[in-house]
Design an enzyme around this catalytic site. Structure first.
Site, PDB file in Angstrom:
ATOM      1  CE1 TYR A  59      -0.962   1.753  -9.065  1.00  0.00           C
ATOM      2  CE2 TYR A  59      -2.711   3.242  -9.785  1.00  0.00           C
ATOM      3  CZ  TYR A  59      -1.964   2.657  -8.763  1.00  0.00           C
ATOM      4  OH  TYR A  59      -2.229   2.984  -7.458  1.00  0.00           O
ATOM      5  CG  ASN A  83       0.957  -0.806  11.143  1.00  0.00           C
ATOM      6  OD1 ASN A  83      -0.068  -1.481  11.224  1.00  0.00           O
ATOM      7  ND2 ASN A  83       0.910   0.525  11.033  1.00  0.00           N
ATOM      8  N   GLY A 107       4.453   3.556  10.755  1.00  0.00           N
ATOM      9  CA  GLY A 107       3.106   4.078  10.544  1.00  0.00           C
ATOM     10  C   GLY A 107       2.297   4.137  11.816  1.00  0.00           C
ATOM     11  CB  THR A 121       5.036   2.930   0.889  1.00  0.00           C
ATOM     12  OG1 THR A 121       5.331   4.165   0.232  1.00  0.00           O
ATOM     13  CG2 THR A 121       4.730   3.186   2.362  1.00  0.00           C
ATOM     14  N   GLY A 129      -1.294   0.979  13.501  1.00  0.00           N
ATOM     15  CA  GLY A 129       0.003   1.285  14.094  1.00  0.00           C
ATOM     16  C   GLY A 129      -0.144   2.012  15.406  1.00  0.00           C
ATOM     17  CB  SER A 178      -4.180  -6.773   3.401  1.00  0.00           C
ATOM     18  OG  SER A 178      -5.512  -6.617   2.977  1.00  0.00           O
TER      19      SER A 178
END
Length: 312
Positions: free
Chosen positions: A176, A102, A23, A124, A29, A153
């Site tokens: 979700y 990243n 990234g 991802t 990144g 994070s």
């Protein structure tokens, strides 16, 4: 640039080192790739879109004077793409000193599946990096130390489910919630860090240091432009957000500082700026880390891919 007792001037010379940054065409990144190249590293920008990455490659070369900066295509949401990237890198026969995991998808408003039918943030932010890391283990040098850096994070504390990672509903569109799914993927980054370090040490790979970090609230385009950020949230976010260069400092520290080796930081978690910290209780759960590892391997194998190197 100096923040909280640590500065980019303290980053050691990296000439001869090879670094992969996922990234790297934007945000943290991009800032990290810039600093690694500035210190002399051969930097590979592992990104999904060539048209976005190539201008950044040229920008970094011009800014740093380092010609050893290149693009390699990598779509972390696709197991096939990760397999292709890893094979291409290993075929080059060069050693890897720094792997900076990243890249991240940030809170799609609606439930979205990857090409492999896995919820997009999990695919991802965790599964892609999980497979990438395991596939590249043969490239890490055996005669000198190297680093694996997993960017997590504070969302792992703020938004993840109480259990840390919902092993039953991670792929359920009916349950979700974009914030929760993102937080859960960031818990996964930390659990992976701890379990990977333990398995590496058990397998005799004592020269690889694996650590995770929270870069803090950073003024990246992805964060500011996310559709879930209302104008009010964006206003307060901009009040506390730091520039991308400052946000990248913690991951550069974890990737390069001699402190990591001299203080034997393995499987640890850092808050900004460069502060050794403790993640949430679920993100420190060794049993959950083992279960997530098993789930990750299962998801990859069910889709027809088995890494050549998987720590048992």
């Amino acid at each position: 640039m100096f923040f909280g007792g640590y500065s980019f001037e303290q980053v050691p010379n990296l000439t001869g080192k090879v670094a992969i940054v996922t990234g790297a065409n934007a945000g943290l990144g991009r800032a990290s790739a810039m600093e690694l190249a500035r210190k002399g590293a051969h930097v590979i920008l592992a990104c999904r879109t060539e048209s976005k990455a190539l201008p950044i490659v040229e920008e970094i070369k011009k800014e740093t004077g380092n010609a050893n900066v290149e693009f390699m295509e990598l779509d972390l949401s696709s197991i096939k793409s990760v397999e292709r990237f890893s094979k291409r890198f290993l075929e080059r026969g060069i050693e890897l000193d720094i792997l900076m995991n990243n890249a991240a998808i940030l809170m799609p408003p609606t439930f979205t599946l990857s090409v492999d039918q896995i919820e997009m943030q999990l695919a991802t932010n965790h599964i892609g990096h999980f497979l990438l890391t395991l596939s590249l283990i043969p490239a890490f040098p055996k005669d000198r130390t190297s680093r694996i850096v997993n960017v997590s994070s504070r969302s792992h504390q703020l938004f993840a489910p109480k259990c840390g990672f919902d092993l039953e509903n991670y792929n359920n569109p009916e349950t979700y919630n974009p914030w929760v799914a993102y937080g859960q993927s960031k818990v996964a980054n930390i659990l992976f860090t701890q379990e990977l370090q333990a398995r590496l040490e058990a397998a005799g790979y004592d020269k690889i240091y694996v650590n995770a970090l929270n870069p803090g609230a950073v003024a990246t385009d992805g964060a500011k432009q996310n559709p879930l950020m209302s104008s009010v949230k964006t206003f307060f976010f901009n009040l506390i957000a730091v520039p991308q260069t400052k946000g990248a400092l913690t991951q550069i520290y974890v990737a390069t500082s001699p402190d990591i080796e001299t203080k034997n930081y393995r499987g640890q978690y850092f808050d900004p700026v460069t502060r050794l910290s403790t993640p949430s209780a679920p993100a420190s759960d060794k049993e959950l880390a083992k279960k997530l590892w098993e789930l990750s391997v299962k998801l990859i194998r069910e889709r027809g891919y088995d890494a050549e190197w998987v720590i048992s």
